[in-house]
Design a protein around this motif. Structure first.
Motif, PDB file in Angstrom:
ATOM      1  N   ILE A 190      55.492  51.132  32.162  1.00 43.23           N
ATOM      2  CA  ILE A 190      54.188  51.899  32.114  1.00 43.23           C
ATOM      3  C   ILE A 190      54.074  52.054  33.313  1.00 43.23           C
ATOM      4  CG2 ILE A 190      53.576  51.742  30.324  1.00 43.23           C
ATOM      5  CD1 ILE A 190      51.049  49.286  32.029  1.00 43.23           C
ATOM      6  N   THR A 191      53.711  52.972  34.392  1.00 41.05           N
ATOM      7  CA  THR A 191      53.136  52.388  35.883  1.00 41.05           C
ATOM      8  C   THR A 191      51.665  52.485  36.111  1.00 41.05           C
ATOM      9  OG1 THR A 191      54.851  54.592  36.496  1.00 41.05           O
ATOM     10  CG2 THR A 191      53.141  54.040  38.135  1.00 41.05           C
ATOM     11  N   ALA A 192      51.636  51.406  36.703  1.00 45.41           N
ATOM     12  CA  ALA A 192      50.291  51.280  37.128  1.00 45.41           C
ATOM     13  C   ALA A 192      49.774  50.587  38.250  1.00 45.41           C
ATOM     14  CB  ALA A 192      50.269  49.535  36.334  1.00 45.41           C
ATOM     15  N   ALA A 193      48.326  50.462  39.320  1.00 44.91           N
ATOM     16  CA  ALA A 193      48.310  50.400  40.857  1.00 44.91           C
ATOM     17  C   ALA A 193      48.329  48.726  40.528  1.00 44.91           C
ATOM     18  CB  ALA A 193      47.295  50.934  40.461  1.00 44.91           C
ATOM     19  N   VAL A 194      48.238  48.243  41.575  1.00 48.83           N
ATOM     20  CA  VAL A 194      48.907  46.593  40.726  1.00 48.83           C
ATOM     21  C   VAL A 194      48.550  46.254  42.416  1.00 48.83           C
ATOM     22  CG1 VAL A 194      49.718  44.363  41.032  1.00 48.83           C
ATOM     23  CG2 VAL A 194      50.677  46.030  39.521  1.00 48.83           C
ATOM     24  N   ILE A 248      42.822  39.764  48.668  1.00 50.90           N
ATOM     25  CA  ILE A 248      42.065  40.649  48.900  1.00 50.90           C
ATOM     26  C   ILE A 248      42.682  41.755  50.349  1.00 50.90           C
ATOM     27  CG2 ILE A 248      39.732  39.469  50.674  1.00 50.90           C
ATOM     28  CD1 ILE A 248      40.279  37.023  49.514  1.00 50.90           C
ATOM     29  N   LYS A 249      41.551  42.475  50.051  1.00 54.84           N
ATOM     30  CA  LYS A 249      41.452  44.050  50.865  1.00 54.84           C
ATOM     31  C   LYS A 249      42.722  44.761  51.287  1.00 54.84           C
ATOM     32  CE  LYS A 249      37.193  43.090  52.399  1.00 54.84           C
ATOM     33  NZ  LYS A 249      36.264  43.657  52.119  1.00 54.84           N
ATOM     34  N   ALA A 250      43.559  43.989  50.183  1.00 55.12           N
ATOM     35  CA  ALA A 250      45.201  44.642  50.223  1.00 55.12           C
ATOM     36  C   ALA A 250      44.796  46.419  49.140  1.00 55.12           C
ATOM     37  CB  ALA A 250      45.806  43.934  50.049  1.00 55.12           C
ATOM     38  N   VAL A 274      36.932  54.279  38.746  1.00 55.12           N
ATOM     39  CA  VAL A 274      36.844  53.714  39.821  1.00 55.12           C
ATOM     40  C   VAL A 274      34.917  53.086  40.276  1.00 55.12           C
ATOM     41  CG1 VAL A 274      37.616  53.212  42.244  1.00 55.12           C
ATOM     42  CG2 VAL A 274      38.435  55.033  41.141  1.00 55.12           C
ATOM     43  N   CYS A 275      34.764  51.923  40.647  1.00 55.95           N
ATOM     44  CA  CYS A 275      33.713  51.062  40.507  1.00 55.95           C
ATOM     45  C   CYS A 275      34.003  50.295  41.312  1.00 55.95           C
ATOM     46  CB  CYS A 275      33.469  50.821  38.760  1.00 55.95           C
ATOM     47  SG  CYS A 275      31.741  50.130  38.939  1.00 55.95           S
ATOM     48  N   HIS A 276      32.404  49.730  42.122  1.00 53.48           N
ATOM     49  CA  HIS A 276      32.247  48.564  42.717  1.00 53.48           C
ATOM     50  C   HIS A 276      32.630  47.124  42.360  1.00 53.48           C
ATOM     51  CE1 HIS A 276      30.036  45.799  45.748  1.00 53.48           C
ATOM     52  NE2 HIS A 276      30.567  46.408  46.926  1.00 53.48           N
ATOM     53  N   THR A 277      32.890  47.087  41.036  1.00 54.81           N
ATOM     54  CA  THR A 277      33.064  46.129  40.261  1.00 54.81           C
ATOM     55  C   THR A 277      34.376  45.820  40.480  1.00 54.81           C
ATOM     56  OG1 THR A 277      30.990  46.189  39.122  1.00 54.81           O
ATOM     57  CG2 THR A 277      32.824  44.993  38.063  1.00 54.81           C
ATOM     58  N   ASP A 278      34.958  47.494  40.936  1.00 60.70           N
ATOM     59  CA  ASP A 278      36.525  47.427  40.757  1.00 60.70           C
ATOM     60  C   ASP A 278      36.862  46.554  42.342  1.00 60.70           C
ATOM     61  OD1 ASP A 278      37.997  48.108  38.418  1.00 60.70           O
ATOM     62  OD2 ASP A 278      37.292  49.909  38.996  1.00 60.70           O
ATOM     63  N   MET A 279      36.133  46.218  43.346  1.00 60.81           N
ATOM     64  CA  MET A 279      36.417  46.494  44.640  1.00 60.81           C
ATOM     65  C   MET A 279      36.180  45.017  44.678  1.00 60.81           C
ATOM     66  SD  MET A 279      34.721  47.405  47.914  1.00 60.81           S
ATOM     67  CE  MET A 279      34.741  49.080  47.654  1.00 60.81           C
ATOM     68  N   ALA A 280      34.940  44.996  44.050  1.00 64.61           N
ATOM     69  CA  ALA A 280      34.586  42.983  43.957  1.00 64.61           C
ATOM     70  C   ALA A 280      35.629  42.148  43.155  1.00 64.61           C
ATOM     71  CB  ALA A 280      33.191  43.071  43.452  1.00 64.61           C
ATOM     72  N   MET A 281      36.695  43.096  42.641  1.00 61.74           N
ATOM     73  CA  MET A 281      37.726  41.504  41.690  1.00 61.74           C
ATOM     74  C   MET A 281      38.713  42.166  42.479  1.00 61.74           C
ATOM     75  SD  MET A 281      37.647  42.716  37.536  1.00 61.74           S
ATOM     76  CE  MET A 281      37.374  44.853  37.830  1.00 61.74           C
ATOM     77  N   ARG A 282      39.690  42.723  43.297  1.00 60.49           N
ATOM     78  CA  ARG A 282      40.025  43.156  44.768  1.00 60.49           C
ATOM     79  C   ARG A 282      39.698  41.924  45.383  1.00 60.49           C
ATOM     80  NH1 ARG A 282      40.566  47.779  48.390  1.00 60.49           N
ATOM     81  NH2 ARG A 282      38.353  46.391  48.951  1.00 60.49           N
ATOM     82  N   PRO A 330      36.951  36.435  40.327  1.00 61.37           N
ATOM     83  CA  PRO A 330      37.767  36.012  40.483  1.00 61.37           C
ATOM     84  C   PRO A 330      39.460  36.037  39.457  1.00 61.37           C
ATOM     85  CG  PRO A 330      36.829  34.471  39.672  1.00 61.37           C
ATOM     86  CD  PRO A 330      35.614  35.214  39.264  1.00 61.37           C
ATOM     87  N   VAL A 331      39.579  36.787  39.208  1.00 55.81           N
ATOM     88  CA  VAL A 331      40.393  38.245  38.377  1.00 55.81           C
ATOM     89  C   VAL A 331      42.048  37.326  39.607  1.00 55.81           C
ATOM     90  CG1 VAL A 331      42.005  39.976  37.489  1.00 55.81           C
ATOM     91  CG2 VAL A 331      38.822  40.022  37.281  1.00 55.81           C
ATOM     92  N   PRO A 332      42.361  36.619  38.799  1.00 56.09           N
ATOM     93  CA  PRO A 332      43.701  36.079  39.365  1.00 56.09           C
ATOM     94  C   PRO A 332      44.538  37.335  39.411  1.00 56.09           C
ATOM     95  CG  PRO A 332      43.702  36.200  37.212  1.00 56.09           C
ATOM     96  CD  PRO A 332      42.770  36.335  37.563  1.00 56.09           C
ATOM     97  N   PRO A 333      45.170  37.896  41.302  1.00 52.98           N
ATOM     98  CA  PRO A 333      46.179  38.492  41.741  1.00 52.98           C
ATOM     99  C   PRO A 333      47.604  37.661  40.922  1.00 52.98           C
ATOM    100  CG  PRO A 333      44.953  37.975  43.380  1.00 52.98           C
ATOM    101  CD  PRO A 333      43.873  36.687  42.238  1.00 52.98           C
ATOM    102  N   PRO A 334      48.756  38.563  41.517  1.00 50.27           N
ATOM    103  CA  PRO A 334      47.819  40.477  41.557  1.00 50.27           C
ATOM    104  C   PRO A 334      47.883  40.350  40.195  1.00 50.27           C
ATOM    105  CG  PRO A 334      50.522  39.323  41.021  1.00 50.27           C
ATOM    106  CD  PRO A 334      49.733  38.574  41.813  1.00 50.27           C
TER     107      PRO A 334
END
Length: 248
Positions: A3-7, A11-13, A39-47, A52-56
Motif C-alpha cells: 500500500i502507500t502510506a504517509a510515514v 520530531i518535526k520531520a 488531520v487532527c492536532h493529536t497526529d502532530m502530538a504523536m509525530r 510516544p508512538v514509536p517512529p517511524p
C-alpha cells in the motif's frame, strides 16, 4: 499486500509517501480501503513525541472507507460495507462493559503504543517494523488495519469524504455537550475555539436546544476566515477573533 502510506520519521520531520507492506487481517480485524481521513492536532502530538508512538510510524485516526476483507470472527461488517473508523478499546474492562469505551482501562495501549496488544505491528517498510495501530487504524494510508470494535457502518447515501472526523473531532465536541455536560434545553453555552471540535460543540448545542436568547458563543483564535462560518453553522451570534484581542 503493498500500500502507500504517509510515514512519520521523527520530531518535526515531514511525512513522506512510501510503499509499505500491510498484513492480512487477523481474527477480529478489518482491512479498510481508506477513502478519506481527517488531520487532527493529536497526529502532530504523536509525530513530535508528545504521545510516544514509536517512529517511524503511520499516523492518522479519523479515517473513513470501504471494507476490503475481514478476519476470522468478524460479523459486524462485511466486504463492501462503508465504515467510519474511531478509537479502539478492549471491550472487556469495567468501563467498556458499562458502555464507556473512551475510558477503557487499556485505552493508551490500544491507541498510542504503535502496536497490537500482542506487540506486533501489521506494517513494515524498508525491512523495518513501523509504528502502527494508531487509534486502532493508522489511516494516513491507502489502506488501514482496524478492529471490529472501532468501525461503524454508515449509509451509502452519505459521502465518505466528509465522515472521517466523526471518529474523533466531531464525537469529542458533540460528546462534550450532549454526554459530558448534558446541556439542558434553554441553557446558554460558550464555546472557545472553532476547529472541528468547537464547531461540533456549537452544532450539538443547537441540537440540545441551547437557548437562542442566551446564545451559544464561539470565537476563532487567530483564524479570521472561520468568522464567516458563524451564521450558517449555528444561527447564533459569534464573537469575532479581533474582538478577543481587546480582552487582553
Amino acid at each position: 499486500m503493498h500500500i502507500t502510506a504517509a510515514v512519520a520519521h521523527g520530531i518535526k520531520a515531514p511525512l513522506t509517501l512510501e510503499t509499505v507492506e500491510i498484513e492480512e487481517p487477523r481474527p477480529g480485524e478489518v482491512l479498510v480501503r481508506v477513502v478519506a481521513t481527517g488531520v487532527c492536532h493529536t497526529d502532530m502530538a504523536m509525530r513530535d513525541q508528545e504521545l510516544p508512538v514509536p517512529p517511524p510510524a503511520v499516523l492518522g485516526h479519523e479515517g473513513a472507507g470501504v471494507v476490503v476483507r475481514v478476519g476470522e470472527g468478524v460479523t459486524a461488517v462485511a466486504p463492501g460495507d462503508r465504515v467510519v473508523m474511531s478509537f479502539n478499546s478492549c471491550g472487556a474492562c469495567p468501563s467498556c462493559a458499562d458502555h464507556l469505551p473512551a475510558y477503557c482501562h487499556d485505552f493508551f495501549g490500544r491507541n498510542f503504543s504503535g502496536r497490537r496488544v500482542d506487540g506486533s505491528s501489521g506494517l513494515r517498510w524498508a525491512g523495518q517494523v513501523l509504528g502502527a495501530n494508531v487509534f486502532g487504524q493508522s489511516s494516513f494510508a491507502t489502506h488501514a488495519l482496524c478492529h471490529e470494535r472501532n468501525v461503524v457502518k454508515v449509509p451509502s447515501t452519505v459521502p465518505l469524504d466528509i465522515l472521517g472526523p466523526l471518529g474523533c473531532g466531531i464525537l469529542t465536541g458533540a460528546g462534550a455537550v450532549l454526554n459530558a455536560l448534558k446541556v439542558p434545553h434553554g441553557r446558554s453555552l460558550a464555546v472557545f475555539g472553532a476547529g472541528a471540535v468547537g464547531l461540533s460543540a456549537v452544532m450539538a448545542a443547537r441540537v440540545a436546544g441551547a437557548s437562542p436568547s442566551s446564545p451559544s458563543i464561539w470565537w476563532t483564535p487567530g483564524w479570521t476566515w472561520r468568522w464567516n462560518w458563524a451564521p450558517p453553522m449555528s444561527s447564533t451570534p459569534a464573537v469575532p477573533p479581533w474582538w478577543r484581542r481587546s480582552w487582553r
